[in-house]
Scaffold this motif. Structure first.
Motif, short mmCIF file in Angstrom:
data_model
loop_
_atom_site.label_atom_id
_atom_site.label_comp_id
_atom_site.label_asym_id
_atom_site.label_seq_id
_atom_site.Cartn_x
_atom_site.Cartn_y
_atom_site.Cartn_z
N ARG A 141 0.84 -1.22 0.00
CA ARG A 141 0.00 0.00 0.00
C ARG A 141 0.86 1.26 0.00
NH1 ARG A 141 -2.72 -3.61 3.40
NH2 ARG A 141 -1.72 -2.76 5.24
N PRO A 142 1.59 1.57 -1.06
CA PRO A 142 1.66 0.84 -2.33
C PRO A 142 2.72 -0.26 -2.27
CG PRO A 142 2.99 2.80 -2.49
CD PRO A 142 2.35 2.84 -1.12
N TRP A 143 2.64 -1.17 -3.23
CA TRP A 143 3.63 -2.23 -3.31
C TRP A 143 4.96 -1.66 -3.80
CZ3 TRP A 143 3.22 -7.02 -1.38
CH2 TRP A 143 1.93 -7.46 -1.03
N MET A 144 6.02 -1.92 -3.03
CA MET A 144 7.38 -1.54 -3.40
C MET A 144 8.27 -2.77 -3.24
SD MET A 144 7.60 2.17 -1.47
CE MET A 144 9.23 2.55 -2.13
N VAL A 145 9.31 -2.85 -4.05
CA VAL A 145 10.16 -4.03 -4.06
C VAL A 145 11.63 -3.63 -4.10
CG1 VAL A 145 8.43 -5.47 -5.21
CG2 VAL A 145 10.10 -4.20 -6.58
N LEU A 146 12.49 -4.59 -3.82
CA LEU A 146 13.92 -4.36 -4.05
C LEU A 146 14.15 -4.13 -5.54
CD1 LEU A 146 15.91 -7.01 -1.96
CD2 LEU A 146 15.30 -4.67 -1.34
N GLY A 147 14.95 -3.12 -5.85
CA GLY A 147 15.36 -2.87 -7.22
C GLY A 147 16.85 -3.07 -7.37
N LEU A 177 0.77 -4.72 -8.11
CA LEU A 177 0.68 -6.11 -7.66
C LEU A 177 0.49 -7.07 -8.83
CD1 LEU A 177 0.58 -8.21 -5.42
CD2 LEU A 177 -1.85 -7.65 -5.09
N ASP A 178 -0.31 -6.68 -9.82
CA ASP A 178 -0.52 -7.61 -10.93
C ASP A 178 0.76 -7.89 -11.69
OD1 ASP A 178 -0.37 -5.09 -12.03
OD2 ASP A 178 -2.11 -5.31 -13.33
N GLU A 179 1.66 -6.90 -11.74
CA GLU A 179 2.96 -7.12 -12.39
C GLU A 179 3.84 -8.04 -11.55
OE1 GLU A 179 5.13 -3.77 -13.78
OE2 GLU A 179 3.34 -2.72 -14.50
N ARG A 181 2.80 -10.43 -9.58
CA ARG A 181 2.28 -11.78 -9.77
C ARG A 181 2.65 -12.32 -11.15
NH1 ARG A 181 -3.77 -10.16 -7.74
NH2 ARG A 181 -3.51 -10.49 -5.49
N ALA A 182 2.55 -11.46 -12.17
CA ALA A 182 2.80 -11.90 -13.54
C ALA A 182 4.26 -12.29 -13.74
CB ALA A 182 2.41 -10.80 -14.52
N ALA A 183 5.15 -11.78 -12.92
CA ALA A 183 6.56 -12.14 -13.04
C ALA A 183 6.79 -13.62 -12.74
CB ALA A 183 7.41 -11.29 -12.08
N ALA A 184 5.84 -14.24 -12.03
CA ALA A 184 5.88 -15.68 -11.73
C ALA A 184 7.23 -16.12 -11.20
CB ALA A 184 5.50 -16.48 -12.97
N PRO A 185 7.72 -15.50 -10.11
CA PRO A 185 9.02 -15.90 -9.57
C PRO A 185 8.97 -17.28 -8.92
CG PRO A 185 7.93 -14.46 -8.03
CD PRO A 185 7.06 -14.49 -9.27
N ASP A 186 10.12 -17.86 -8.73
CA ASP A 186 10.18 -19.14 -8.01
C ASP A 186 9.75 -18.97 -6.55
OD1 ASP A 186 11.20 -20.70 -10.16
OD2 ASP A 186 13.19 -19.83 -9.82
N ILE A 187 9.97 -17.74 -6.02
CA ILE A 187 9.64 -17.50 -4.61
C ILE A 187 9.40 -16.01 -4.40
CG2 ILE A 187 12.03 -17.16 -3.85
CD1 ILE A 187 11.31 -18.82 -1.34
N VAL A 188 8.52 -15.68 -3.46
CA VAL A 188 8.30 -14.31 -3.02
C VAL A 188 8.91 -14.20 -1.62
CG1 VAL A 188 6.63 -12.51 -2.49
CG2 VAL A 188 6.18 -14.13 -4.35
#
Length: 242
Positions: A141-147, A177-179, A181-188
């Motif tokens: 909220r919002p989704w943020m990730v390691l870059g 979030l939809d992106e 999920r779409a990345a389909a990683p081996d693990i989150v």
């Protein structure tokens, strides 16, 4: 010669200084939770330290980090006549080098055992049998990730996990979030800081994907926790929730 009076603006460095140079630390942030029972003056947050309170402690040294602390605050401390040591830690080798630099500045003449143990623990990490992909949220909220170019990303890479956004132009990008999920990683990979992801808060957003809640202290801190981080992170990553 008495030990220098030190104020730490970084939880990782607070733990390192407190355990390695007992009595040197006189101030730390409200977020400095380790070691347990730390009894020093609290000087506000990493992003909003109380400059006047720090100056009043008359430290010989303030230790900071270029990512965790804001330059205007560091400039104000320098303008008040204080010595500020600013670290940069984006890889494991950088972490070890900066820890040596900080502890030497704090008056240590011999290397603490935990630092040697941490280097040995990471040197002993075996090459992965196969590399896996990961998405690593750090906020919701919002989704943020390691870059790109992050310490946590470097640790994961050494354990055999290549995070999907390592080539992103930003270090901590916002990604829908939809992106993710779409990345389909081996693990989150879901660390419990800065956002407190847990088994109940995080995996729900990634149905069908293996999710591994991990200790943020072991993934993002550069200090004594590095000695046990390889074993604890590996155990968590090998037993994801499904």
């Amino acid at each position: 010669m008495s030990a220098p009076r030190v104020v730490s603006l970084v939880p990782s460095l607070t733990e390192a200084v407190a355990l390695s140079a007992p009595g040197a630390l006189v101030g730390a942030t409200d977020w400095c939770s380790h070691p347990a029972g730390l009894d020093v003056e609290r000087i506000g947050g990493t992003k909003n330290p109380k400059v006047d309170r720090i100056v009043g402690l008359a430290p010989d040294l303030v230790v900071a980090n270029e990512e965790e602390n804001r330059e205007p605050d560091l400039a104000a401390l320098r303008a008040a006549g204080l010595t500020v040591l600013v670290t940069e830690v984006r890889t494991l080798p950088q972490a070890f080098g900066e820890l040596d630099r900080v502890l030497t500045a704090c008056g240590l003449t011999t290397r603490p055992r935990w630092l040697d143990e941490a280097e040995a623990a990471w040197a002993a990490v075996p090459p992965p049998e196969r590399r896996r992909t990961a998405v690593v949220p750090i906020w919701r909220r919002p989704w943020m990730v390691l870059g790109r170019d992050t310490f946590a990303g470097d640790l994961l890479s050494r354990l055999g996990y290549d995070h999907v956004h390592a080539g992103h132009a930003e270090r901590y990008p916002r990604v829908p979030l939809d992106e993710l999920r779409a990345a389909a990683p081996d693990i989150v990979v879901l660390p419990d800081e800065p956002y407190r992801f847990s088994a109940e808060d995080g995996p729900d957003a990634f149905p069908g994907l293996p999710c591994a809640p991990v200790s943020g202290r072991h993934l993002t801190w550069y200090g004594p926790s590095l000695a046990e981080a390889p074993a604890l992170l590996t155990a968590a990553l090998r037993a994801p929730l499904r």
